[in-house]
Design a protein around this motif. Structure first.
Motif: not given
Length: 305
Positions: A155-164, A167-170, A276-280, A282-284
Motif C-alpha cells: 500500500a501507499l500510505l501516509r505515515l504514521p499508521v496503526p500497526g506500523q 510493516l516494512d516500508l520505504e 508528512s511522509e508518503l511511504a510504500v 508491505w508485510e514485515r
C-alpha cells in the motif's frame, strides 16, 4: 464467516476469536472495539456469545478493570496460534491466486496523486510484463489494516499508521503540511501560519482508533494540551463538509490541496509543521519478489532521475 469446529457442540467463528484476542490484548472493551472497527456493544455481545458457546467466562469485568479468567488465559495462546495459522494460509492462498491472475492488489490513500500512481503502475508493468495493479482506496482511520491482514499485498500510505511496527516500508517523499480553513477565517489574510496560531482552533479529527495517525494530523504534541475537537471523520467528504460549514479546521498534505479543490475551503502552509511522509509499505520480512518489484517501481517513480 469461516469457522473452526472443535466437536459436536463447540462452533466458534474467526470473528469471535478476533474479538476475544483484541480484548485480551487491550483489557479494554472500547479500545478493542475501536481497533476492530466495531462498536463496543457489538464486541461485548460477541464475547458473551463466545462465553456461552464455551460454557465458561473469559473475562472478569468491573468498572475499574477487565481481567482474563483462567479459561481466558488458557484460550489466549490457542486463539493466537489459530488466527495466525489461518491468516498465513489465507495470505498464501491470495498469493497463489494473484500469481494465477497476475494482478497485484495495492492500497492507497486518497491524497496520493494520480500522476504518481500512474507512473508507479507503468514502472511495475515494465518490470513485470503481463501483470496489472488493482488499486483500492484504504480506510482513513486504519489504512494499514489490509496489508496487516493480507487482503492487500502492499500500500501507499501516509505515515504514521496503526500497526506500523509490523510493516516494512520505504519513504517515497516528504510533503509540507497545510491547514484547511473555511470562508471568513481570521487567518486567511496570511500566506502561511505557524502551529502556535492554531492552538485555540477546533479541529476536524480522525477517530481515536487511528492512534498515531490522528495525533500526527492534530500536531497533538506541539500544543502542550489536547487539541479541541469539533468533529471526528473517517473520509474526505465528511472532512471537507465540516471545514466548509465552519465547524473547525484541519491539516492535510500539500498534494491534497491540489487533489481537493472545494468552494469555501482555503489552504495555508503550516510553516513549522513536520512534513508528512508518503511511504510504500508491505508485510514485515516479506520476500515476495512481485512485491519487491512493485517497491522498486515506487522508488523509481518517486525519484525518476
Amino acid at each position: 464467516m469461516p469457522k473452526w469446529h472443535y466437536g459436536g457442540d463447540v462452533d466458534v467463528s474467526l470473528q469471535a476469536l478476533r474479538c476475544f484476542l483484541a480484548v485480551a490484548e487491550d483489557l479494554h472493551f472500547t479500545q478493542a472495539a475501536e481497533r476492530l472497527g466495531m462498536t463496543q456493544p457489538a464486541v461485548s455481545k460477541t464475547i458473551r456469545r463466545l462465553e456461552g458457546v464455551l460454557g465458561a467466562p473469559l473475562f472478569i469485568r468491573s468498572r475499574q478493570y477487565v481481567e482474563l479468567t483462567d479459561t481466558g488465559l488458557s484460550l489466549l495462546p490457542v486463539a493466537t496460534r489459530m488466527l495466525a495459522d489461518f491468516d498465513d494460509w489465507a495470505r498464501d492462498l491470495r498469493a497463489v491466486r494473484a500469481e494465477a491472475t497476475r494482478v497485484l492488489s495495492v492500497g492507497y490513500h486518497s491524497s496520493v496523486e494520480p500522476a504518481l500512481t500512474n507512473a508507479i503502475e507503468a514502472g511495475f508493468r515494465r518490470l513485470r510484463p503481463g501483470w496489472s495493479v488493482r488499486m483500492r482506496i484504504v480506510d482513513w482511520a486504519d489504512p494499514a489494516r489490509g496489508v496487516l491482514e493480507g487482503t492487500l499485498r502492499t500500500a501507499l500510505l501516509r505515515l504514521p499508521v496503526p500497526g506500523q511496527e509490523r510493516l516494512d516500508l520505504e519513504v517515497l517523499r516528504r510533503d509540507a503540511r497545510y491547514v484547511a480553513l473555511p470562508d471568513g477565517h481570521r487567518l486567511l489574510d496570511r500566506d502561511g501560519v505557524r502551529l502556535a496560531d492554531l492552538k485555540d482552533e477546533e479541529f476536524v479529527a480522525l477517530p481515536t482508533a487511528s492512534g498515531p495517525l490522528r495525533a500526527f494530523w492534530l500536531a497533538a504534541d506541539r500544543f502542550g494540551r489536547p487539541p479541541r475537537i469539533a468533529a471526528e471523520v473517517d473520509n474526505s467528504e465528511d472532512f471537507f463538509q465540516n471545514i466548509q460549514s465552519g465547524r473547525g479546521v484541519g491539516m492535510l498534505t500539500e498534494s491534497s490541496t491540489r487533489v481537493y479543490r472545494r468552494p469555501g475551503v482555503h489552504y495555508r502552509l503550516v510553516e513549522d509543521a513536520e512534513p508528512s511522509e508518503l511511504a510504500v509499505v508491505w508485510e514485515r520480512d516479506g520476500t515476495d519478489p512481485i512485491v519487491r518489484d512493485f517497491v522498486r517501481a515506487c522508488l523509481e517513480a518517486a525519484d525518476p532521475r
